[in-house]
Design a protein around this motif. Structure first.
Motif, PDB file in Angstrom:
ATOM      1  N   MET A   1       0.841  -1.218   0.000  1.00 36.87           N
ATOM      2  CA  MET A   1       0.000   0.000   0.000  1.00 36.87           C
ATOM      3  C   MET A   1       0.870   1.260   0.000  1.00 36.87           C
ATOM      4  SD  MET A   1      -3.168   0.596  -0.259  1.00 36.87           S
ATOM      5  CE  MET A   1      -4.039   1.887   0.635  1.00 36.87           C
ATOM      6  N   ILE A   2       0.601   2.172  -0.923  1.00 36.99           N
ATOM      7  CA  ILE A   2       1.313   3.445  -0.935  1.00 36.99           C
ATOM      8  C   ILE A   2       0.574   4.418  -0.020  1.00 36.99           C
ATOM      9  CG2 ILE A   2       2.174   5.336  -2.365  1.00 36.99           C
ATOM     10  CD1 ILE A   2       1.961   3.661  -4.767  1.00 36.99           C
TER      11      ILE A   2
ATOM     12  N   LYS B   1       2.391  13.925  -4.909  1.00 35.48           N
ATOM     13  CA  LYS B   1       1.882  12.999  -3.903  1.00 35.48           C
ATOM     14  C   LYS B   1       0.899  12.033  -4.558  1.00 35.48           C
ATOM     15  CE  LYS B   1       2.559  15.979   0.053  1.00 35.48           C
ATOM     16  NZ  LYS B   1       1.987  16.876   1.046  1.00 35.48           N
ATOM     17  N   TYR B   2       0.902  10.786  -4.050  1.00 35.52           N
ATOM     18  CA  TYR B   2       0.030   9.740  -4.607  1.00 35.52           C
ATOM     19  C   TYR B   2      -1.420  10.212  -4.677  1.00 35.52           C
ATOM     20  CZ  TYR B   2      -2.172   5.114  -5.051  1.00 35.52           C
ATOM     21  OH  TYR B   2      -2.911   4.046  -5.464  1.00 35.52           O
TER      22      TYR B   2
ATOM     23  N   TRP C   1       3.846   6.346  -7.618  1.00 38.07           N
ATOM     24  CA  TRP C   1       4.673   5.311  -8.247  1.00 38.07           C
ATOM     25  C   TRP C   1       5.110   5.685  -9.660  1.00 38.07           C
ATOM     26  CZ3 TRP C   1       2.046   3.994 -12.575  1.00 38.07           C
ATOM     27  CH2 TRP C   1       0.646   4.022 -12.547  1.00 38.07           C
ATOM     28  N   CYS C   2       4.457   6.673 -10.270  1.00 36.53           N
ATOM     29  CA  CYS C   2       4.781   7.015 -11.663  1.00 36.53           C
ATOM     30  C   CYS C   2       5.971   7.969 -11.761  1.00 36.53           C
ATOM     31  CB  CYS C   2       3.581   7.616 -12.370  1.00 36.53           C
ATOM     32  SG  CYS C   2       3.280   9.339 -11.942  1.00 36.53           S
TER      33      CYS C   2
ATOM     34  N   GLU D   1      -3.838   7.986  -7.517  1.00 39.72           N
ATOM     35  CA  GLU D   1      -4.695   7.268  -6.559  1.00 39.72           C
ATOM     36  C   GLU D   1      -6.053   6.921  -7.180  1.00 39.72           C
ATOM     37  OE1 GLU D   1      -5.917   7.497  -1.893  1.00 39.72           O
ATOM     38  OE2 GLU D   1      -6.390   9.259  -3.095  1.00 39.72           O
ATOM     39  N   VAL D   2      -6.670   7.885  -7.824  1.00 39.44           N
ATOM     40  CA  VAL D   2      -7.987   7.645  -8.437  1.00 39.44           C
ATOM     41  C   VAL D   2      -7.864   6.612  -9.557  1.00 39.44           C
ATOM     42  CG1 VAL D   2      -9.865   8.717  -9.742  1.00 39.44           C
ATOM     43  CG2 VAL D   2      -8.841   9.930  -7.806  1.00 39.44           C
ATOM     44  N   PHE D   3      -6.758   6.716 -10.308  1.00 41.27           N
ATOM     45  CA  PHE D   3      -6.454   5.754 -11.377  1.00 41.27           C
ATOM     46  C   PHE D   3      -6.428   4.340 -10.795  1.00 41.27           C
ATOM     47  CE2 PHE D   3      -3.303   3.181 -13.561  1.00 41.27           C
ATOM     48  CZ  PHE D   3      -3.467   3.452 -14.903  1.00 41.27           C
ATOM     49  N   ASP D   4      -5.681   4.156  -9.717  1.00 42.03           N
ATOM     50  CA  ASP D   4      -5.561   2.828  -9.106  1.00 42.03           C
ATOM     51  C   ASP D   4      -6.907   2.313  -8.601  1.00 42.03           C
ATOM     52  OD1 ASP D   4      -2.912   2.512  -9.644  1.00 42.03           O
ATOM     53  OD2 ASP D   4      -2.204   3.039  -7.637  1.00 42.03           O
ATOM     54  N   GLN D   5      -7.717   3.216  -8.076  1.00 45.34           N
ATOM     55  CA  GLN D   5      -9.039   2.795  -7.593  1.00 45.34           C
ATOM     56  C   GLN D   5      -9.890   2.292  -8.760  1.00 45.34           C
ATOM     57  OE1 GLN D   5     -10.179   6.441  -5.680  1.00 45.34           O
ATOM     58  NE2 GLN D   5      -9.274   5.857  -3.702  1.00 45.34           N
ATOM     59  N   ARG D   6      -9.760   2.987  -9.872  1.00 45.21           N
ATOM     60  CA  ARG D   6     -10.526   2.605 -11.059  1.00 45.21           C
ATOM     61  C   ARG D   6     -10.068   1.242 -11.584  1.00 45.21           C
ATOM     62  NH1 ARG D   6     -12.416   7.222 -15.344  1.00 45.21           N
ATOM     63  NH2 ARG D   6     -14.154   5.975 -16.111  1.00 45.21           N
ATOM     64  N   ILE D   7      -8.742   1.054 -11.615  1.00 43.44           N
ATOM     65  CA  ILE D   7      -8.170  -0.233 -12.033  1.00 43.44           C
ATOM     66  C   ILE D   7      -8.696  -1.360 -11.135  1.00 43.44           C
ATOM     67  CG2 ILE D   7      -6.006  -1.576 -12.000  1.00 43.44           C
ATOM     68  CD1 ILE D   7      -5.831   0.059 -14.395  1.00 43.44           C
TER      69      ILE D   7
END
Ligand code: MF3
Ligand code: CO
Ligand code: CO
Length: 288
Positions: A1-2, A15-16, A9-10, A21-27
């Motif tokens: 967890m970040i 800041k994440y 991470w990109c 963060e929203v991208f990861d939630q969507r994934i």
């Protein structure tokens, strides 16, 4: 967890919580619903995209040169020599040379050759031929991969139509590239268009992720069903490169060189290849 306040991470330096963060939630939401989703390693950073565009300048310069000099009487070895020379002059490396044992700097596929044709002094282009020249370039560690069709002299109306229709098939595929839709949507659009013209799309060979390697995940098919295959998340980079046969879809591989792919029924085959990256509102072409 970040941590939400940790750097993203990109490597954007943000800041994440203000970046992916929203991208990861969507994934995660797509993953939960059973979709194939790209890992972070497949999401290109702005720096990587810039590197691929630099490689693409060389890649497209090679294809431009081929377009200006190709014609009847030219051998496919001549094309290999041009691509090799221009790539090196511009500071790049031809990616196909030595790739899994491929012996030349470019692929040249004539008429019923579907792909992976090997340049040779013995193969002299003749009036009426159609040929795909597929060029892949490494520059500064980044990859550009694109291919074009060329028509030699007076080609038959059917052959010309195939070449033009397959170009349009790629455009149809490109128009189906929208963030958070699937590769299956794109492939289905290509296949439907090609079938409507009476052609068939090769099933066994397709496109691929590309950028920091020659062939990355995902594998890209152009005979897919809508709403299947990997989700096209922004930053995903891949090729649209359907191989389309005038006759049946079946193919075979040359038993002597283990590379060159032919149509089973000896019908003509055509292919165009474009490298793109998915963006927030569609796609950006990288090499074509
Ligand atoms: N350039 C081809 C592609 O579009 C791959 C060629 S691989 C080779 O994916 F070994 F045949 F060169
Ligand atoms: Co290619
Ligand atoms: Co490719």
């Amino acid at each position: 967890m970040i941590g939400r306040n940790s750097p993203c991470w990109c490597h954007s330096g943000l800041k994440y919580k203000n970046c992916h963060e929203v991208f990861d939630q969507r994934i995660e939401e797509f993953r939960r619903r059973g979709y194939k989703v790209p890992g972070h390693e497949l999401i290109k950073t702005p720096e990587q995209i810039k590197g691929c565009k630099e490689a693409a300048e060389i890649n497209m310069a090679c294809l431009d040169y081929v377009g200006e000099h190709i014609g009847a009487g030219i051998s496919t070895q001549d094309i290999d020599d041009w691509v090799s020379r221009i790539t090196k002059e511009m500071g790049g490396i031809p990616a196909t040379l030595g790739y899994e044992g491929f012996p030349k700097s470019v692929c040249t596929s004539i008429n019923s050759q579907v792909c992976h044709g090997i340049p040779s002094e013995e193969d002299i282009l003749e009036d009426g031929d159609i040929i795909n020249v597929d060029c892949t370039t490494i520059f500064n560690g980044y990859y550009a991969d694109s291919s074009r069709m060329f028509m030699i002299g007076d080609v038959s109306p059917e052959a010309r139509k195939l070449v033009e229709d397959v170009h349009e098939a790629v455009n149809v595929g490109l128009r189906a590239i929208k963030p958070w839709k699937t590769l299956g949507d794109m492939g289905a659009a290509v296949n439907e268009f090609c079938m409507s013209k009476g052609y068939s799309v090769v099933r066994e060979i397709g496109g691929h992720g590309v950028g920091i390697d020659f062939h990355e995940e995902p594998w890209v098919s152009y005979v897919t069903k809508p709403d299947t295959e990997m989700v096209m998340a922004p930053g995903l980079m891949f090729t649209v490169e359907p191989m389309v046969n005038m006759g049946k879809a079946d193919i075979f591989i040359d038993a002597e060189n283990d590379w060159t792919v032919y149509t089973d029924d000896d019908s003509l085959s055509a292919q165009w290849e474009v490298q793109i990256v998915v963006t927030e509102d569609g796609y950006e072409p990288i090499s074509w």
